[in-house]
Design an enzyme around this catalytic site. Structure first.
Site, PDB file in Angstrom:
ATOM      1  N   ASP A  58       0.904  -1.282   0.149  1.00  0.00           N
ATOM      2  CA  ASP A  58       0.087  -0.256   0.022  1.00  0.00           C
ATOM      3  C   ASP A  58       0.863   1.346   0.021  1.00  0.00           C
ATOM      4  O   ASP A  58       2.016   1.292   0.270  1.00  0.00           O
ATOM      5  CB  ASP A  58      -0.860  -0.050   1.067  1.00  0.00           C
ATOM      6  CG  ASP A  58      -1.665  -1.258   1.317  1.00  0.00           C
ATOM      7  OD1 ASP A  58      -2.680  -1.271   0.464  1.00  0.00           O
ATOM      8  OD2 ASP A  58      -1.764  -1.998   2.105  1.00  0.00           O
ATOM      9  N   ASP A  60       0.540   4.767   1.627  1.00  0.00           N
ATOM     10  CA  ASP A  60      -0.346   5.841   2.290  1.00  0.00           C
ATOM     11  C   ASP A  60       0.254   7.060   2.341  1.00  0.00           C
ATOM     12  O   ASP A  60       1.635   7.396   2.102  1.00  0.00           O
ATOM     13  CB  ASP A  60      -0.519   5.372   3.966  1.00  0.00           C
ATOM     14  CG  ASP A  60      -1.320   3.830   3.690  1.00  0.00           C
ATOM     15  OD1 ASP A  60      -2.137   3.709   3.023  1.00  0.00           O
ATOM     16  OD2 ASP A  60      -1.083   3.215   4.859  1.00  0.00           O
ATOM     17  N   ASP A 137       3.134   4.285  15.690  1.00  0.00           N
ATOM     18  CA  ASP A 137       3.755   3.288  16.477  1.00  0.00           C
ATOM     19  C   ASP A 137       5.009   2.860  16.655  1.00  0.00           C
ATOM     20  O   ASP A 137       5.808   3.076  17.526  1.00  0.00           O
ATOM     21  CB  ASP A 137       2.803   2.007  16.278  1.00  0.00           C
ATOM     22  CG  ASP A 137       2.857   1.631  14.701  1.00  0.00           C
ATOM     23  OD1 ASP A 137       3.672   2.203  13.921  1.00  0.00           O
ATOM     24  OD2 ASP A 137       2.006   0.546  14.183  1.00  0.00           O
TER      25      ASP A 137
END
Length: 425
Positions: A58, A60, A137
């Protein structure tokens, strides 16, 4: 981490990211945001994987444009989410996710912002790129690729951790896990995928908060389960889940069976299935989440079935009761939709039909749409050491035989006793 920290900026000439390896759709979004006067960065796993020479799944994007401003720029955009307000921009089958820079969780206000355990409930607090980096994170997921000058921007030491092959939490690991317990599953997933080690402090906090996974919504844990076991790193992931004593938190009935290895070849069955899953991913073959769930819950199901039979229930009733109990127990933690539950049930029921090998049903079994999945499951059982080896060989011969040979094999079944596993079920 101190505020107003100066980022490490790696100019284009000093890193390996090239626009040739970035999705054309992602580039369109980046450039349109930039041309409209907004900051536009590729961020997260896409940047991490590009730096590692991997192909991102992906792409992002992070920006200082607000969700409504993003939607105004893109007619093919929809806004989703409550806790996380995101823009999804669709290009055919591809979706580019765009998020507005967010501030630290501590700026979320109101009684509904956090639970008593520190779990983040609402997170639509917008901020700067630095605040956005700090709230992510892991350090290796807090790297930004700036479309304005093609540099890589690092606020959290992610480049250094990439070199050291470390999974390291940004901030206090215990607090960050409490904010979102799924982060501990993400730590394990990234360690398995990238063959990295989980940094000491990040690892030591895992077992302290593993019980908080039970606060996570079962549908979300189902999505995480797919990422753990159906992305090509299932076997390594399984070993890490056991190493950090987390497997029992998401599959407690399966973990219980692992403590009784003399009764069933549980470890070998799980490992064989995980290897098979990884091989199918490597060969670009499809994987059904129901199949891996059927694997993980097979022996708990058999235990429930045997218990029901000991209470005097017939095979048919005991099987139905065991299916219901096993799936119900697991659904408290990981959601199993009716569609997947139906597949699991069919695969399990099929095992007994394959073992009985009743000659009148053989042709119908071969034509059944679930035969191949059930047959593959039977092969895994045989490879693990269950006493179904001879039956698996017979079905393999029949499955690959021509019509005449099949007819001959079925004809022989009429005059011979059905081959059984030697183990009463």
């Amino acid at each position: 981490m101190p505020k107003n920290r100066m980022p490490l900026i790696i100019p284009r000439a000093e890193h390996n990211i090239t626009r040739d390896n970035i999705s054309p759709s992602a580039l369109k979004v980046l450039y349109r945001l930039k041309d409209a006067g907004f900051a536009a960065y590729l961020v997260g796993g896409g940047v991490r994987d590009l730096l590692l020479g991997l192909a991102p799944k992906d792409f992002d994007i992070a920006t200082n444009a607000l969700p409504e401003e993003i939607k105004h720029l893109f007619r093919n955009c929809i806004l989703i989410g409550r806790r996380f307000r995101l823009a999804h921009i669709r290009f055919g089958q591809e979706i580019i996710e765009v998020a507005t820079f967010r501030a630290d969780h501590s700026k979320a206000t109101g009684e509904e912002a956090r639970s008593l355990d520190g779990l983040i409930l609402r997170d639509n607090v917008y901020g700067t790129i630095e605040e956005d980096a700090i709230r992510r994170d892991f350090t290796i997921n807090a790297l930004y690729y700036n479309i304005a000058d093609f540099s890589v921007v690092d606020y959290c030491g992610g480049l250094n951790d990439l070199k050291k092959k470390h999974i390291k939490m940004i901030g206090d690991p215990l607090q960050r896990y409490q904010e979102d317990p799924v982060r501990l599953l993400r730590a394990i997933r990234f360690a398995a995928k990238l063959d990295f080690k989980i940094e000491k402090k990040t690892a030591s906090a895992i077992q302290e908060v593993a019980y908080l996974l039970h606060q996570t919504a079962p549908p979300r844990l189902f999505e995480e389960m797919i990422k753990l076991f159906l992305k090509g790193h299932a076997e390594k992931t399984y070993e890490l889940l056991k190493h950090y004593d987390i497997f029992k938190e998401i599959f407690p009935v399966s973990a219980y069976v692992l403590t009784h290895p003399d009764q069933y070849p549980v470890e070998k069955f799980f490992h064989t299935a995980m290897k098979n899953s990884d091989l199918r991913v490597a060969e670009y073959k499809t994987l059904n989440p129901a199949f891996i769930l059927a694997v993980l819950l097979w022996y708990p199901f058999l235990i429930e079935r045997e218990r029901a039979k000991q209470h005097g229930l017939s095979d048919i009733v005991a099987t139905q009761e065991a299916i219901h109990r096993t799936l119900k127990e697991q659904q408290h933690i990981v959601q199993i939709t009716k569609r997947f539950a139906a597949v699991i049930e069919e695969v399990w029921r099929f095992q007994f039909r394959l073992e009985r090998r009743y000659w009148r049903a053989i042709t119908k079994l071969l034509a059944h749409p679930r035969f191949r999945a059930a047959y593959d499951f039977l092969l895994l059982r045989a490879q693990a050491g269950e006493s179904v080896g001879e039956i698996a060989k017979w079905w393999t011969t029949l499955y690959h035989a021509d019509d005449d040979t099949r007819t001959d094999m079925i004809q022989k079944m009429k005059t011979s006793a059905p081959l059984t596993s030697g183990k009463k079920r």
